[in-house]
Design a protein around this motif. Structure first.
Motif, PDB file in Angstrom:
ATOM      1  N   PRO A  21      -6.126  18.495  12.310  1.00 39.87           N
ATOM      2  CA  PRO A  21      -7.296  18.938  11.541  1.00 39.87           C
ATOM      3  C   PRO A  21      -7.003  19.276  10.082  1.00 39.87           C
ATOM      4  O   PRO A  21      -7.919  19.277   9.255  1.00 39.87           O
ATOM      5  CB  PRO A  21      -7.779  20.179  12.311  1.00 39.87           C
ATOM      6  N   ASP A  22      -5.738  19.550   9.755  1.00 37.36           N
ATOM      7  CA  ASP A  22      -5.401  19.890   8.370  1.00 37.36           C
ATOM      8  C   ASP A  22      -4.829  18.711   7.585  1.00 37.36           C
ATOM      9  O   ASP A  22      -4.375  18.879   6.454  1.00 37.36           O
ATOM     10  CB  ASP A  22      -4.385  21.038   8.349  1.00 37.36           C
ATOM     11  N   SER A  23      -4.820  17.533   8.207  1.00 31.80           N
ATOM     12  CA  SER A  23      -4.162  16.379   7.587  1.00 31.80           C
ATOM     13  C   SER A  23      -5.106  15.480   6.795  1.00 31.80           C
ATOM     14  O   SER A  23      -4.793  15.054   5.685  1.00 31.80           O
ATOM     15  CB  SER A  23      -3.457  15.535   8.659  1.00 31.80           C
ATOM     16  N   LEU A  24      -6.246  15.156   7.359  1.00 32.32           N
ATOM     17  CA  LEU A  24      -7.143  14.188   6.723  1.00 32.32           C
ATOM     18  C   LEU A  24      -7.808  14.792   5.496  1.00 32.32           C
ATOM     19  O   LEU A  24      -8.457  15.841   5.582  1.00 32.32           O
ATOM     20  CB  LEU A  24      -8.207  13.720   7.722  1.00 32.32           C
ATOM     21  N   ALA A  25      -7.649  14.112   4.347  1.00 32.67           N
ATOM     22  CA  ALA A  25      -8.262  14.595   3.108  1.00 32.67           C
ATOM     23  C   ALA A  25      -9.574  13.884   2.823  1.00 32.67           C
ATOM     24  O   ALA A  25     -10.579  14.508   2.499  1.00 32.67           O
ATOM     25  CB  ALA A  25      -7.304  14.387   1.931  1.00 32.67           C
ATOM     26  N   LEU A  26      -9.568  12.564   2.953  1.00 29.47           N
ATOM     27  CA  LEU A  26     -10.774  11.779   2.682  1.00 29.47           C
ATOM     28  C   LEU A  26     -10.593  10.374   3.235  1.00 29.47           C
ATOM     29  O   LEU A  26      -9.488   9.954   3.576  1.00 29.47           O
ATOM     30  CB  LEU A  26     -11.087  11.750   1.185  1.00 29.47           C
ATOM     31  N   ILE A  27     -11.688   9.644   3.291  1.00 29.45           N
ATOM     32  CA  ILE A  27     -11.664   8.237   3.706  1.00 29.45           C
ATOM     33  C   ILE A  27     -12.484   7.433   2.713  1.00 29.45           C
ATOM     34  O   ILE A  27     -13.591   7.825   2.322  1.00 29.45           O
ATOM     35  CB  ILE A  27     -12.250   8.047   5.124  1.00 29.45           C
ATOM     36  N   GLY A  28     -11.943   6.314   2.310  1.00 32.86           N
ATOM     37  CA  GLY A  28     -12.667   5.394   1.442  1.00 32.86           C
ATOM     38  C   GLY A  28     -12.605   3.999   2.024  1.00 32.86           C
ATOM     39  O   GLY A  28     -11.770   3.678   2.857  1.00 32.86           O
ATOM     40  N   ILE A  29     -13.508   3.136   1.586  1.00 27.12           N
ATOM     41  CA  ILE A  29     -13.472   1.719   1.979  1.00 27.12           C
ATOM     42  C   ILE A  29     -13.318   0.882   0.719  1.00 27.12           C
ATOM     43  O   ILE A  29     -13.805   1.230  -0.349  1.00 27.12           O
ATOM     44  CB  ILE A  29     -14.748   1.305   2.747  1.00 27.12           C
ATOM     45  N   TYR A  30     -12.583  -0.200   0.851  1.00 27.12           N
ATOM     46  CA  TYR A  30     -12.413  -1.117  -0.270  1.00 27.12           C
ATOM     47  C   TYR A  30     -12.402  -2.549   0.272  1.00 27.12           C
ATOM     48  O   TYR A  30     -12.585  -2.768   1.475  1.00 27.12           O
ATOM     49  CB  TYR A  30     -11.134  -0.803  -1.045  1.00 27.12           C
ATOM     50  N   GLY A  31     -12.224  -3.498  -0.577  1.00 25.23           N
ATOM     51  CA  GLY A  31     -12.225  -4.889  -0.135  1.00 25.23           C
ATOM     52  C   GLY A  31     -13.624  -5.436   0.026  1.00 25.23           C
ATOM     53  O   GLY A  31     -14.588  -4.938  -0.559  1.00 25.23           O
ATOM     54  N   SER A  32     -13.750  -6.466   0.863  1.00 28.63           N
ATOM     55  CA  SER A  32     -15.026  -7.188   0.987  1.00 28.63           C
ATOM     56  C   SER A  32     -16.148  -6.308   1.519  1.00 28.63           C
ATOM     57  O   SER A  32     -17.298  -6.447   1.112  1.00 28.63           O
ATOM     58  CB  SER A  32     -14.843  -8.404   1.902  1.00 28.63           C
ATOM     59  N   ASP A  43     -12.188  -7.961   8.083  1.00 25.10           N
ATOM     60  CA  ASP A  43     -11.769  -6.703   8.683  1.00 25.10           C
ATOM     61  C   ASP A  43     -12.226  -5.548   7.798  1.00 25.10           C
ATOM     62  O   ASP A  43     -12.913  -5.755   6.786  1.00 25.10           O
ATOM     63  CB  ASP A  43     -10.254  -6.668   8.902  1.00 25.10           C
ATOM     64  N   LEU A  44     -11.848  -4.356   8.178  1.00 19.19           N
ATOM     65  CA  LEU A  44     -12.250  -3.167   7.432  1.00 19.19           C
ATOM     66  C   LEU A  44     -11.044  -2.597   6.703  1.00 19.19           C
ATOM     67  O   LEU A  44     -10.063  -2.195   7.339  1.00 19.19           O
ATOM     68  CB  LEU A  44     -12.830  -2.120   8.388  1.00 19.19           C
ATOM     69  N   ASP A  45     -11.106  -2.581   5.388  1.00 20.41           N
ATOM     70  CA  ASP A  45     -10.023  -2.028   4.582  1.00 20.41           C
ATOM     71  C   ASP A  45     -10.326  -0.567   4.286  1.00 20.41           C
ATOM     72  O   ASP A  45     -11.319  -0.254   3.621  1.00 20.41           O
ATOM     73  CB  ASP A  45      -9.873  -2.801   3.269  1.00 20.41           C
ATOM     74  N   LEU A  46      -9.460   0.308   4.780  1.00 22.14           N
ATOM     75  CA  LEU A  46      -9.697   1.737   4.650  1.00 22.14           C
ATOM     76  C   LEU A  46      -8.619   2.417   3.809  1.00 22.14           C
ATOM     77  O   LEU A  46      -7.436   2.097   3.917  1.00 22.14           O
ATOM     78  CB  LEU A  46      -9.703   2.400   6.034  1.00 22.14           C
ATOM     79  N   LEU A  47      -9.057   3.334   2.990  1.00 26.11           N
ATOM     80  CA  LEU A  47      -8.160   4.278   2.339  1.00 26.11           C
ATOM     81  C   LEU A  47      -8.270   5.582   3.116  1.00 26.11           C
ATOM     82  O   LEU A  47      -9.265   6.300   3.006  1.00 26.11           O
ATOM     83  CB  LEU A  47      -8.565   4.494   0.878  1.00 26.11           C
TER      84      LEU A  47
END
Length: 344
Positions: A21-32, A43-47
């Motif tokens: 629970p203390d690890s994830l900072a954020l999620i982003g998507i990039y690519g197509s 596919d799904l490109d995730l940051l």
């Protein structure tokens, strides 16, 4: 965003809450998917930005049988993002262009925004040319390996190293980065002010079945890149920053070249003349001091000629000092040097 991609993102968020629970900072998507031009096999490109090592648990990979699409749930830490922001390569779209779809830590998002600005400023700065030079050097290592290896498969891998580094170098040189996937890289490259044959040569390498042809194409790519990268640089005019360079050339190599001539030591003469040439090249990369083709005129058959050549170069470099308003540090005796040195 389609329902499959949304479910994957929701699953990452849910698992993070359970296991780290203390690890994830954020999620982003990039690519197509982020650009809106995906197709049925995209596919799904995730940051997925994590803040500690526990966050690596979120990473995995899988294939959906019904669509036959593979997914790589890859996590990224701050070290990686800071490396990207320093523009060591031109694959910067993930860091710069990701659309943030989930924020757990607002401070982390603010820091990401700062890194994005840092990268953009770097791309607009003169400092980026240092990265460009390192990438070209990296390409040259791969090029040398292409001559050391004989197997077609290995030479192709060496060619990949050359091409990858040169493409990044040219993109960064023009203050840009690749915004799309591999299939569109050549289109992005062709949009830059480069000769058409550069892209054609890359295509020819990919299609070649001949080691000698690949080597010849790589040589052409490297030579063109070196010329191209010199076109846009605005070199500084000679200034006080050059102070001490003349004296360094003299003290390091001048008398050694003369001694080599007296002893008929061709190796020593060669090494010291090359050292002078390299120093002048290093300075001329940044400052408009003119061209010095020392090793073109170097004479292994008459080492006395190299002494004269060295002195002629020094005399020419004195003019650079004069332009910069720098006086050569001459002292009649060591006592006078010591007195002046201690006074200042």
């Amino acid at each position: 965003m389609n329902s499959v991609n949304q479910k994957i993102i929701d699953a990452v968020i849910e698992k993070a809450e359970k296991v780290c629970p203390d690890s994830l900072a954020l999620i982003g998507i990039y690519g197509s998917v982020a650009r809106g031009d995906e197709y049925e096999k995209s596919d799904l490109d995730l940051l997925i930005l994590i803040q500690n090592d526990e966050g690596w648990q979120l990473g995995t990979g899988f294939i959906l049988q019904n669509s036959k699409v593979g997914y790589d749930i890859y996590c990224t830490n701050w070290d990686r993002l800071r490396y990207d922001a320093a523009c060591h390569h031109a694959q910067l779209s993930r860091m710069i262009d990701s659309k943030i779809v989930f924020i757990k830590n607002q401070q982390a998002y603010d820091e990401l925004c700062n890194l994005r600005e840092q990268a953009k400023l770097f791309l607009a700065s003169e400092e980026r040319f240092q990265r460009v030079n390192k990438l070209v050097d990296k390409a040259k290592v791969s090029y040398a390996n292409a001559y050391l290896h004989e197997e077609l498969g290995q030479v192709r891998l060496d060619a990949f190293g050359v091409i990858h580094s040169l493409m990044d170098a040219i993109m960064l040189f023009h203050g840009s980065y690749f915004k799309r996937s591999t299939k569109s890289m050549l289109e992005e490259l062709a949009a830059l002010p480069i000769e058409e044959f550069f892209v054609d040569h890359i295509k020819s390498v990919a299609a070649s079945k001949d080691v000698l042809e690949i080597r010849a194409l790589l040589k052409s790519l490297l030579l063109y890149t070196e010329v191209h990268l010199k076109q846009k640089r605005n070199k500084a005019e000679p200034s006080a920053s050059l102070a001490g360079t003349y004296e360094e050339m003299y003290s390091n190599w001048r008398n050694k070249v003369e001694e080599a001539a007296k002893q008929n030591n061709v190796f020593a003469s060669f090494m010291n003349m090359c050292s002078l040439q390299n120093m002048l090249i290093e300075i001329s990369d940044e400052v408009a001091i003119g061209t010095y083709n020392i090793m073109e005129e170097y004479n292994p058959d008459c080492l006395e000629d190299n002494v004269s050549l060295f002195d002629a170069c020094l005399q020419e470099y004195e003019k650079v000092y004069e332009t910069a308003g720098i006086a050569i540090n001459y002292y009649p005796s060591v006592d006078e040097f010591v007195a002046d040195y201690l006074k200042n």
